[in-house]
Write a protein that holds these residues in place. Structure first.
Motif, PDB file in Angstrom:
ATOM      1  N   ILE A  12       0.856  -1.197   0.000  1.00 17.28           N
ATOM      2  CA  ILE A  12       0.000   0.000   0.000  1.00 17.28           C
ATOM      3  C   ILE A  12       0.887   1.239   0.000  1.00 17.28           C
ATOM      4  CG2 ILE A  12      -1.823   1.233   1.223  1.00 17.28           C
ATOM      5  CD1 ILE A  12      -2.751  -1.465   0.262  1.00 17.28           C
ATOM      6  N   PRO A  13       0.811   2.095  -1.023  1.00 16.64           N
ATOM      7  CA  PRO A  13       0.001   1.959  -2.232  1.00 16.64           C
ATOM      8  C   PRO A  13       0.648   1.017  -3.239  1.00 16.64           C
ATOM      9  CG  PRO A  13       1.239   4.002  -2.310  1.00 16.64           C
ATOM     10  CD  PRO A  13       1.532   3.384  -0.969  1.00 16.64           C
ATOM     11  N   ILE A 394       1.507   5.799  13.842  1.00 17.59           N
ATOM     12  CA  ILE A 394       0.412   4.832  13.962  1.00 17.59           C
ATOM     13  C   ILE A 394      -0.486   4.911  12.733  1.00 17.59           C
ATOM     14  CG2 ILE A 394      -1.623   4.195  15.310  1.00 17.59           C
ATOM     15  CD1 ILE A 394      -0.140   5.216  17.790  1.00 17.59           C
ATOM     16  N   ASN A 395      -0.735   6.112  12.271  1.00 16.18           N
ATOM     17  CA  ASN A 395      -1.568   6.294  11.087  1.00 16.18           C
ATOM     18  C   ASN A 395      -0.962   5.590   9.880  1.00 16.18           C
ATOM     19  OD1 ASN A 395      -3.959   7.539  10.019  1.00 16.18           O
ATOM     20  ND2 ASN A 395      -2.684   9.045   8.991  1.00 16.18           N
ATOM     21  N   LYS A 396       0.347   5.745   9.680  1.00 13.22           N
ATOM     22  CA  LYS A 396       1.013   5.084   8.551  1.00 13.22           C
ATOM     23  C   LYS A 396       0.969   3.565   8.679  1.00 13.22           C
ATOM     24  CE  LYS A 396       4.235   8.824   7.378  1.00 13.22           C
ATOM     25  NZ  LYS A 396       5.662   9.247   7.309  1.00 13.22           N
ATOM     26  N   ALA A 397       1.120   3.064   9.895  1.00 16.83           N
ATOM     27  CA  ALA A 397       1.067   1.617  10.103  1.00 16.83           C
ATOM     28  C   ALA A 397      -0.324   1.073   9.788  1.00 16.83           C
ATOM     29  CB  ALA A 397       1.457   1.277  11.541  1.00 16.83           C
ATOM     30  N   LEU A 435      -5.548  -1.609  14.303  1.00 16.21           N
ATOM     31  CA  LEU A 435      -5.152  -0.458  15.114  1.00 16.21           C
ATOM     32  C   LEU A 435      -4.280  -0.901  16.283  1.00 16.21           C
ATOM     33  CD1 LEU A 435      -5.531   2.624  15.756  1.00 16.21           C
ATOM     34  CD2 LEU A 435      -7.454   1.931  17.202  1.00 16.21           C
ATOM     35  N   GLU A 436      -4.662  -1.974  16.946  1.00 14.40           N
ATOM     36  CA  GLU A 436      -3.864  -2.477  18.061  1.00 14.40           C
ATOM     37  C   GLU A 436      -2.467  -2.888  17.601  1.00 14.40           C
ATOM     38  OE1 GLU A 436      -6.028  -5.609  19.943  1.00 14.40           O
ATOM     39  OE2 GLU A 436      -7.657  -4.287  20.624  1.00 14.40           O
ATOM     40  N   GLN A 441       3.559  -1.736  16.915  1.00 16.16           N
ATOM     41  CA  GLN A 441       4.680  -1.393  16.039  1.00 16.16           C
ATOM     42  C   GLN A 441       5.256   0.000  16.331  1.00 16.16           C
ATOM     43  OE1 GLN A 441       3.748  -1.929  11.824  1.00 16.16           O
ATOM     44  NE2 GLN A 441       2.125  -3.379  12.402  1.00 16.16           N
ATOM     45  N   SER A 442       4.407   0.902  16.803  1.00 11.10           N
ATOM     46  CA  SER A 442       4.782   2.321  16.802  1.00 11.10           C
ATOM     47  C   SER A 442       5.125   2.908  18.160  1.00 11.10           C
ATOM     48  CB  SER A 442       3.629   3.138  16.190  1.00 11.10           C
ATOM     49  OG  SER A 442       3.262   2.640  14.912  1.00 11.10           O
TER      50      SER A 442
END
Length: 443
Positions: A12-13, A394-397, A435-436, A441-442
């Motif tokens: 992605i993408p 977190i958003n990118k993950a 999300l979790e 990861q972040s």
């Protein structure tokens, strides 16, 4: 119906989206940003399918627009029929029944049992701009009071009402005059604690309007019942009612900006309902029409009818195709009890978000109502220091794992959740799993 399943066919993408993004950079103004450059070819329910065959879970609804879901059959049928009949005449030239029907249903579902009138427009900004026009004309006053953390649009007047500089206002001024800003009753960040927030914020509001504007110079106070771009801030309980009642006492019009909160999103038809507030004027857009561009200003009949003939309108406002879509979307909200569905979404999300907060001390607050929820991220709980960097990671993950998420907030440190109310529990639960994992990861 698109299969309600997350599929990661590429990274992605993917390559086709990347190629389209290069075309975008060559043809579209750099000022038009892209949060997640995956190019969508089909969407339905809670799934977005891109040109590479990836199917992403949608936690954004096109910023609270596709409340009834992409691919809603009532909307498709209504739009198809209307397009086959006609696409445009301009209501101000040769009118049509669909506009009347939308105005009638708005009088029914918006707060209050008083006689109402509506005017239809294209966007939330346009509805807010016209609310200010109406308020100034009716009262004969000029001052308009808005709040810290507010977002009301991107036109010149509404940029003046909007609080956040970057990216909305930076170097776009000068802005419209006679706009004044007062503190928001923001419980999480109120200096003396949330228990004092409503009373102290109201007292400060009254004092500032009196000293800086003058009650007799104030046409309107505009407030989002839950602030959107500012960070999904829910005003302290009772604050909105205090402000509304005070406006009535002073002959000031109270405008509820329900562009993002309206149409079942918060578990009521409108967020004002939860606060037992009946606005003089209410602005709506986003979720009103199932993805078609439509907005409305609805208000007291005496206020709306005070405007001279020709004072309100616009070439595309209340376009017949958008009106047909709105009627079908609102029928869906009624028949499928989407306000109840929003409350069920909250019941699913809150325990999962609370479990995350118990595990990670970067979550300062969980807030919102219905299917309009958010978490505010901080680098330390004691000082509540906003952590925009962590929010971005977190958003990118989430994006990389096939979950469309959105951030917001004056300080860029708030995650907001706006899933379509047509998305099933299994899909929403999978999105929360992602999300979790993104937190693992972040953080």
């Amino acid at each position: 119906m698109l299969e309600q399943k997350r599929i990661l066919a590429t990274s992605i993408p993917g390559p086709k989206s990347q190629a389209l993004q290069q075309r975008k950079l060559a043809a579209v103004s750099a000022g038009v940003g892209t949060g997640l450059p995956v190019y969508i070819e089909q969407a339905a329910g809670g799934i977005l399918r891109d040109v590479d065959g990836n199917q992403l879970i949608d936690f954004g609804s096109g910023i609270a627009v596709t409340t009834v879901g992409n691919g809603n059959q009532r909307v498709i049928d209504a739009v198809t029929k209307q397009i086959n009949d006609f696409t445009h005449t301009c209501f101000m030239v040769t009118p049509y029944e669909e506009y009347l029907e939308v105005a009638e249903v708005l009088a029914e579902v918006t707060p209050g049992t008083h006689e109402k009138r509506s005017a239809l427009f294209n966007s939330g900004s346009e509805a807010v701009e016209n609310a200010v026009k109406v308020a100034r004309h009716f009262t004969g006053r000029q001052g308009v009071v808005a709040f810290d953390h507010a977002y009301h649009g991107r036109t010149n007047l509404t940029m003046g009402l909007t609080a956040k500089n970057m990216p909305y206002k930076h170097r776009f001024g000068p802005f419209a005059s006679e706009i004044y800003r007062v503190p928001m009753a923001y419980p999480y960040r109120w200096p003396t604690g949330p228990e004092n927030c409503a009373d102290e914020a109201f007292a400060e509001f009254v004092d500032l309007v009196h000293s800086q504007v003058g009650e007799d110079n104030t046409a309107a106070v505009i407030l989002e019942p839950i602030q959107g771009e500012g960070g999904f801030i829910v005003p302290a309980p009772g604050f909105m009612k205090k402000v509304s009642d005070w406006c009535t006492e002073q002959g000031i019009l109270f405008i509820a900006d329900e562009v993002q909160t309206g149409f079942c999103r918060t578990g009521d038809w409108f967020a004002s309902d939860h606060e037992d507030v009946v606005p003089d004027l209410i602005t709506t857009a986003k979720g009103i029409a199932g993805g078609m561009p439509l907005a409305a200003l609805t208000g007291r009949a005496d206020v709306m009818d005070a405007i001279h003939v020709g004072g309100l309108g616009g070439t595309y406002g209340g376009n017949p195709v958008a009106c047909a879509s709105a009627l079908a979307a609102i029928e869906t909200m009624k028949v499928d009890d989407l306000a109840g569905r929003a409350r069920a979404v909250e019941a699913l999300f809150r325990p999962r978000l609370e479990a995350l907060a118990d595990k990670y001390d970067v979550i300062g607050e969980i807030r919102g109502r219905g299917a309009m929820l958010a978490v505010e991220l901080v680098s330390d709980l004691q000082h509540k220091t906003p952590d925009a960097d962590l929010t971005g990671r977190i958003n990118k993950a989430c994006h990389a794992a096939g979950l469309v998420t959105l951030t917001c907030g004056t300080f860029g440190n708030v995650f907001r959740f706006l899933p379509p109310l047509s998305a099933g529990d299994d899909l929403l639960s999978e999105g929360l799993d992602i999300l979790e994992d993104a937190f693992v990861q972040s953080v």
